[in-house]
Design a protein around this motif. Structure first.
Motif, PDB file in Angstrom:
ATOM      1  N   LEU A   1      53.599  41.780  20.996  1.00  0.00           N
ATOM      2  CA  LEU A   1      52.151  41.768  21.200  1.00  0.00           C
ATOM      3  C   LEU A   1      51.398  42.415  20.043  1.00  0.00           C
ATOM      4  CD1 LEU A   1      51.989  42.575  25.014  1.00  0.00           C
ATOM      5  CD2 LEU A   1      51.573  40.390  23.896  1.00  0.00           C
ATOM      6  N   ARG A   2      51.893  43.534  19.597  1.00  0.00           N
ATOM      7  CA  ARG A   2      51.212  44.265  18.511  1.00  0.00           C
ATOM      8  C   ARG A   2      51.191  43.443  17.224  1.00  0.00           C
ATOM      9  NH1 ARG A   2      47.503  47.700  17.085  1.00  0.00           N
ATOM     10  NH2 ARG A   2      48.101  49.088  15.423  1.00  0.00           N
ATOM     11  N   MET A   3      52.341  42.929  16.827  1.00  0.00           N
ATOM     12  CA  MET A   3      52.404  42.161  15.582  1.00  0.00           C
ATOM     13  C   MET A   3      51.621  40.854  15.714  1.00  0.00           C
ATOM     14  SD  MET A   3      53.871  44.166  13.585  1.00  0.00           S
ATOM     15  CE  MET A   3      54.492  43.377  12.132  1.00  0.00           C
ATOM     16  N   GLY A   4      51.701  40.213  16.863  1.00  0.00           N
ATOM     17  CA  GLY A   4      50.964  38.969  17.071  1.00  0.00           C
ATOM     18  C   GLY A   4      49.461  39.171  16.957  1.00  0.00           C
ATOM     19  N   LYS A   5      48.953  40.228  17.577  1.00  0.00           N
ATOM     20  CA  LYS A   5      47.518  40.501  17.505  1.00  0.00           C
ATOM     21  C   LYS A   5      47.094  40.854  16.088  1.00  0.00           C
ATOM     22  CE  LYS A   5      46.912  41.861  22.298  1.00  0.00           C
ATOM     23  NZ  LYS A   5      46.661  42.947  23.248  1.00  0.00           N
ATOM     24  N   MET A   6      47.922  41.612  15.384  1.00  0.00           N
ATOM     25  CA  MET A   6      47.585  41.979  14.010  1.00  0.00           C
ATOM     26  C   MET A   6      47.542  40.739  13.116  1.00  0.00           C
ATOM     27  SD  MET A   6      49.743  45.542  13.700  1.00  0.00           S
ATOM     28  CE  MET A   6      49.630  45.646  11.937  1.00  0.00           C
ATOM     29  N   VAL A   7      48.505  39.836  13.298  1.00  0.00           N
ATOM     30  CA  VAL A   7      48.522  38.610  12.504  1.00  0.00           C
ATOM     31  C   VAL A   7      47.289  37.761  12.818  1.00  0.00           C
ATOM     32  CG1 VAL A   7      49.726  36.393  12.226  1.00  0.00           C
ATOM     33  CG2 VAL A   7      51.008  38.512  12.100  1.00  0.00           C
ATOM     34  N   LYS A   8      46.942  37.676  14.083  1.00  0.00           N
ATOM     35  CA  LYS A   8      45.773  36.878  14.477  1.00  0.00           C
ATOM     36  C   LYS A   8      44.497  37.421  13.833  1.00  0.00           C
ATOM     37  CE  LYS A   8      43.410  34.908  18.443  1.00  0.00           C
ATOM     38  NZ  LYS A   8      43.345  34.783  19.880  1.00  0.00           N
ATOM     39  N   ILE A   9      44.344  38.722  13.815  1.00  0.00           N
ATOM     40  CA  ILE A   9      43.164  39.332  13.202  1.00  0.00           C
ATOM     41  C   ILE A   9      43.127  39.038  11.704  1.00  0.00           C
ATOM     42  CG2 ILE A   9      42.136  41.567  12.563  1.00  0.00           C
ATOM     43  CD1 ILE A   9      43.083  42.570  15.368  1.00  0.00           C
ATOM     44  N   LYS A  10      44.270  39.198  11.044  1.00  0.00           N
ATOM     45  CA  LYS A  10      44.323  38.963   9.597  1.00  0.00           C
ATOM     46  C   LYS A  10      44.076  37.497   9.255  1.00  0.00           C
ATOM     47  CE  LYS A  10      45.060  43.118   8.201  1.00  0.00           C
ATOM     48  NZ  LYS A  10      43.974  43.851   7.584  1.00  0.00           N
TER      49      LYS A  10
END
Length: 186
Positions: free
Chosen positions: A53-62
């Motif tokens: 979840l953390r990495m997925g959300k960070m990638v989505k934001i970037k």
């Protein structure tokens, strides 16, 4: 929408269907071999969920930031081409060139960050699963020494668990690609 990220998301759908089935089948087998050891193994699920979840959300934001900066750079190019007479009249060629160069540098930095995040997910999953393997080895070894299970059962459990890790890795990669595709659709 960014076609590259959408294409990666669509291409991942067959893996998204296949890997959970493989995982569930192996889960059933490990429960059959030793249900206590299987439940102990699933103490890593919260850590894996956090990583996903953390990495997925960070990638989505970037990726959203990337799309914004990409649109700004296209706008700069379009302004330069559409208003080339004004750019020449006021001698703004260097200014527009530097503005575009700065925008491209920002895009490059964002793409490198996205790649870094996508590549960090897999080692983080590996780290969490190696803790699970150590836990299984310890508890499983004690179970064999106590006579609660045979060494063959422990080896069969390890084999099933080792094969079960691959669907987790695949789903980790898919998770990142799906977040990228979701961001590309925004």
């Amino acid at each position: 929408a960014d076609p590259h990220h959408l294409d990666n998301g669509i291409a991942s759908l067959n893996i998204l269907l296949r890997e959970p089935i493989t995982f569930i089948g192996l889960l059933g087998y490990t429960l059959y071999v030793n249900w206590k050891l299987t439940l102990l193994t699933f103490t890593i699920v919260p850590a894996l969920a956090y990583v996903f979840l953390r990495m997925g959300k960070m990638v989505k934001i970037k990726i959203s930031d990337y799309q914004q900066q990409n649109a700004e750079s296209y706008s700069t190019v379009q302004e330069s081409i559409a208003g080339f007479r004004i750019v020449q009249l006021f001698n703004l060629q260097n200014y527009m060139g530097e503005k575009f160069k700065t925008q491209l540098s920002g895009i490059t930095v964002l793409l490198l960050k996205i790649s870094k995040m996508e590549e960090l997910t897999s080692p983080m999953v590996e780290l969490v699963t190696s803790f699970a393997v150590a836990l299984i080895l310890y508890y499983g070894g004690l179970s064999v020494l106590r006579g609660e299970m045979t060494s063959g059962d422990l080896i069969a459990f390890f084999t099933a668990f080792g094969v079960m890790i691959n669907p987790i890795r695949q789903l980790s990669d898919i998770n990142t690609k799906m977040y990228s595709a979701a961001a590309a659709m925004d």
